[in-house]
Design an enzyme around this catalytic site. Structure first.
Site, PDB file in Angstrom:
ATOM      1  N   TYR A 433       0.778  -1.245   0.105  1.00  0.00           N
ATOM      2  CA  TYR A 433       0.115  -0.082   0.147  1.00  0.00           C
ATOM      3  C   TYR A 433       0.887   1.359  -0.007  1.00  0.00           C
ATOM      4  O   TYR A 433       1.954   1.229   0.309  1.00  0.00           O
ATOM      5  CB  TYR A 433      -1.051  -0.004   0.885  1.00  0.00           C
ATOM      6  CG  TYR A 433      -0.807  -0.088   2.510  1.00  0.00           C
ATOM      7  CD1 TYR A 433       0.374   0.103   3.158  1.00  0.00           C
ATOM      8  CD2 TYR A 433      -1.834  -0.416   3.307  1.00  0.00           C
ATOM      9  CE1 TYR A 433       0.513   0.013   4.534  1.00  0.00           C
ATOM     10  CE2 TYR A 433      -1.791  -0.488   4.840  1.00  0.00           C
ATOM     11  CZ  TYR A 433      -0.532  -0.279   5.385  1.00  0.00           C
ATOM     12  OH  TYR A 433      -0.333  -0.377   6.572  1.00  0.00           O
ATOM     13  N   GLU A 434       0.189   2.439  -0.047  1.00  0.00           N
ATOM     14  CA  GLU A 434       0.811   3.581  -0.241  1.00  0.00           C
ATOM     15  C   GLU A 434       1.812   3.629  -1.488  1.00  0.00           C
ATOM     16  O   GLU A 434       2.796   4.382  -1.497  1.00  0.00           O
ATOM     17  CB  GLU A 434       1.409   4.060   0.834  1.00  0.00           C
ATOM     18  CG  GLU A 434       1.667   5.340   1.328  1.00  0.00           C
ATOM     19  CD  GLU A 434       0.095   6.255   1.050  1.00  0.00           C
ATOM     20  OE1 GLU A 434      -1.074   5.863   1.390  1.00  0.00           O
ATOM     21  OE2 GLU A 434       0.175   7.313   0.359  1.00  0.00           O
ATOM     22  N   GLY A 435       1.423   3.050  -2.612  1.00  0.00           N
ATOM     23  CA  GLY A 435       2.333   2.897  -3.721  1.00  0.00           C
ATOM     24  C   GLY A 435       3.218   1.590  -3.519  1.00  0.00           C
ATOM     25  O   GLY A 435       4.178   1.533  -2.796  1.00  0.00           O
TER      26      GLY A 435
END
Lengths: 593, 593
Positions: A433-435
């Site tokens: 997550y978050e890239g």
């Protein structure tokens, strides 16, 4: 095995590697002293140990339960969140104008690590609130600031980030959610968002959703996305047209609800524009550095927790007789060289990742707080360069360390009761997550290496070299081969950097993209090694000044272990980067057969 | 995504790397032809695909349920096991005298891989039965053979291995279970055993426990352990004094019950001695090579399954636009270089581990089937050398590949529904059971390197060099830098081997123990690279002979990827082995602070 916040290691890293002492001396943090930082972190550590950590196991077992659109968090969760906000922890980094304490990112990063070591499922919620606060400060209208910031800063309300849709994950250009102007300055938002962390819960009375959506006349792609604030409850107290449709059954962080959110079942959720129309992605990028750093800190956090648990088990569990230093009866397995290697690998990777994350936090602080613009820009670029490394390396090693933690436990590691397996399950989300970490590596190579024509990365490499030069001069036998090993790693990084920069400038993007992931790891090995060496140099200086804290010798030993056993992977990574996109031409063959 | 047995890759590896063609030509397998092997494996693949694989997800969800001492397996499990035994698969490697088909270990290994790819929780059960069959053949009395072998070979009954006790895991010297002679040739067994795989279940009418225990006058340590056969139901049909007390709540392989077994609640379970008194550990070691190879095959199996699932997802999921080879709209993520790197890493590691496992199986066959004793001994030593590498490397990469599989799925990988997470959870046990991978590395260095005064390992390294020499001569551009990269890896292995052998002979066990784990990985990189190169050479020859199967070019591409991107880690591993036990002296400092 419960968690004990490693406050002294944290403070040491902040002071001697991330430059807290220097920043305080520079007057960067006018309201902070080293003593105050220590006091705050001691207190945060106690809260993490005593209030949050005991909830982690039950949170995993119970999870978050969705019924009739409402989510109940695990027993004790609500009380802990309330106590946490009331103690002021959510407000620590918040702006003073809205009730925050305005303390530096560096200090808060240490706290974020501790909350997440205590419980990743707990720690991820406030990260999103923090991101929303930042977006509102930078881009929100005065009305939105007035209406929402104070309660978000205190933590009385939480916030979410609504980006992902089923067809739009890493590629936000594919977003479809719609926003129609209502004519009164508000918008009607409709669409489906997935993977919304804490999209619905019972911790607070209201939830503030930040939602990416398209206006009717918006251009296609990422230049046609706007950001909206959509509260669960409207200012007049009525329920907005947004609901949690379902939650995911996940591998880990069970206590953190991951929601599919439906906006606009009944004509559209009421929302307010944040920033300019079609500039939503810009607003998101504002907060991205911080959120990515926070996820990196989750990697450090879960690694620390897994290490502590494995070490405790290895000191307690007895099997066989160690070849060296045998004791009466069976030896604690911590005495076996192979177990020592596992534990030292865990500890060294954790310490390196922590150092990189804290250095990133300090750069973010300087990017905001430096007096002159040139210094701010330089710090901003350093933070931008380090952020993908902090995020991807720390979360990768989070998984690796948690997996080693299971291994140290032997059969007991595979049994859920001990908790070692939970750490591995929890850790596995952070590289995603978050890239994803693949996206981080591409960001590092394609966007960050070219900063200031390559001067930013070159300055960083020069700072690593300077540390190694000091190590080489030191001549302390305890450093072993630290100097030469780190020098080799940094030279590998330097050559690989030149190769990638050249590929980019000669319009060979595939070459750069193919080497991105091994390059990021190589960067982290060199930077992490240099950071541990800086800690070891500081420790050595303190020893020579008569400070007989045994932790100092341990810091030198850990640095040496990292250099001789982990940083030595640099050459192979350089070979991989250099062989570059050679594999791509035949990849389709190998993947098709 | 379901599983499709990769029969053509499996057969190619057996024929051209593990030496099936040569073994058939040598007359080693009198009843086998390459065509027959192909037919059997096609059939096994169909069974794995159609009958076992569909049960895997439900087995995970349902698990095994213990109630009133009886365990119910997941829905469909019992029927599938019955169909599997009735089709003769359990009997495939079994002795002809007891109803088995007497087919080679090499052939069965390919089948074991497929059963475990289809479902690890299913596949592990028969591994234990196979081990018990071997122990009985080698060490059982005629009565025991007559009473048990036929039903174990057919699979009508299953068997268990009861080694571990709470205080005795890796260290069997600490065993406490007791066996009292009853005076009538039987014994009364009492004690508690933990982690007993399929210790209780509803798949068959009887379960045959092989149990390690101590006689009253037994010497302390491992020389005082005897092996007993303790059936759940006695020959007269009465229930024996053994019961399942509880089952573990595990991270993975939920459908496989892991039992705590209590022997002798009511005066002692009736058991029969297998082999000689106090020689139980010897009997266990007999079957250990095979069981360790089988667990290695589980690593290959779960890696293959995770790879197939990730590849299917990457071909389907569209995000962004690939820099090269863009298509209309969003590109399938398989076109992005970073995703290609992940998938190729998964495939290359899986192929290398498969090759090492199959080579080990062929060596085990030769150890049994060669005409002259010298050849048998040589093959036995080669199998002994390769077994810890096959077990540890394959199971390590099983976890790594399954973790990459989660990563390729992005957010969907963290959601249990897709199944990618289950593979990671299932994979995590294999580096632990049947001797942890740390124990395997120590076994490799301390027991296997010294075989025949070092000649065994030297012969193995020479065989790797011979392959590289052929690659260097080939000059095919598609090989890229395969030759030099593999040569470097083998030279690293050679130097590291000499260093460890010297450490052992100069009585520096800590040095050898400290380097064991990185050495094993280094061995596997060199051996795995050489094996893939052998496959690539065979593929190249077939291409030059006009065979236009695109899989041949793919094999060359995969070998090149392994050499240029994975085997290049060898230098760093050598550095680690060479720096040796330097870290140990300060380890206690770093781990204490």
């Amino acid at each position: 095995m419960s968690y004990r916040a490693p406050v002294s290691d944290i403070v040491f890293t902040m002071r001697h590697v991330a430059g807290l002492d220097r920043a305080v001396a520079d007057g960067l943090y006018p309201d902070l002293t080293v003593d105050l930082a220590q006091t705050i972190l001691d207190e945060a550590g106690r809260f993490a140990n005593d209030v949050i950590a005991p909830l982690n196991r039950e949170g995993d077992r119970h999870g978050a339960v969705l019924k009739d659109g409402a989510i109940t968090t695990a027993p004790g969760w609500k009380e802990a969140y309330k106590a946490w906000t009331e103690a002021g922890w959510n407000a620590l980094p918040g702006p003073v104008d809205y009730g925050g304490q305005g303390l530096p990112m560096l200090l808060n990063s240490a706290c974020v690590e501790m909350w997440n070591s205590a419980s990743m499922a707990f720690g991820i919620g406030p990260v999103l609130t923090m991101g929303a606060i930042e977006a509102l400060i930078k881009h929100g209208s005065d009305d939105l600031k007035g209406g929402y910031l104070e309660k978000l800063v205190s933590g009385e309300w939480t916030a979410t980030m609504n980006l992902t849709e089923p067809q739009a994950g890493s590629d936000l250009a594919a977003l479809r959610s719609r926003a129609e102007p209502a004519g009164d300055g508000t918008y009607r938002i409709s669409g489906q968002k997935i993977f919304i962390t804490y999209g619905e819960h019972d911790l607070t009375d209201n939830i503030v959703h930040l939602v990416l959506a398209r206006l009717p006349d918006a251009p296609a792609g990422t230049r046609g996305i706007s950001l909206f604030l959509v509260p669960k409850f409207l200012p007049d107290g009525t329920r907005n047209d947004v609901r949690c449709h379902s939650i995911e059954h996940k591998l880990g962080i069970h206590a953190s609800p991951t929601c599919t959110m439906i906006f606009g079942d009944h004509g559209g959720a009421i929302g307010w524009l944040v920033g300019e129309e079609n500039r939503g992605l810009n607003c998101m990028f504002t907060m991205m550095n911080n959120a990515r750093l926070a996820v990196g800190l989750q990697g450090v956090a879960i690694a620390e927790r897994a290490y502590q648990q494995a070490l405790a088990y290895a000191n307690e569990r007895r099997q066989g007789r160690a070849a060296v230093g045998a004791v009466e009866g069976m030896s604690p397995i911590v005495m076996h060289p192979d177990v020592q290697r596992n534990l030292l690998t865990m500890k060294a990777l954790t310490a390196a990742a922590r150092a990189i994350c804290y250095m990133t936090a300090e750069a973010l602080d300087r990017a905001h707080l430096e007096q002159d613009e040139a210094s701010r820009k330089k710090a901003h670029e350093r933070a931008s360069l380090l952020t993908p490394v902090a995020k991807a390396f720390s979360t990768d090693i989070g998984v690796e360390v948690a997996s080693l933690g299971v291994q140290v436990h032997g059969g007991m590691g595979f049994v859920e009761e001990t908790g070692a397996a939970q750490h591995l399950r929890d850790a596995r989300i952070a590289p995603i997550y978050e890239g994803t970490n693949g996206i981080q590596a591409i960001d590092l190579v394609v966007r960050k290496l070219p900063l200031s024509g390559g001067a930013t990365v070159q300055a960083q490499i020069a700072s690593m070299r300077a540390i190694v030069t000091r190590i080489m001069k030191e001549g302390t036998p305890a450093f072993g081969a630290t100097g030469p090993r780190l020098r080799d790693a940094i030279e590998s990084l330097d050559r690989s950097t030149s190769h990638l920069v050249k590929s980019l400038s000669s319009n060979a993007p595939a070459e750069a993209l193919a080497g991105a992931t091994p390059y990021l790891r190589l960067f982290a090995l060199a930077q992490g090694g240099a950071a541990l060496a800086e800690a070891a140099l500081a420790a050595n200086r303190l020893i020579s000044e008569g400070d007989n804290d045994p932790a100092h010798a341990a810091r030198i030993a850990l640095c040496r272990f990292f250099a001789e056993n982990i940083a030595v992977g640099a050459q192979g990574l350089e070979d991989t980067v250099m062989s570059g996109s050679g594999f791509l031409q035949d990849a389709s063959l190998a993947l098709a057969s």
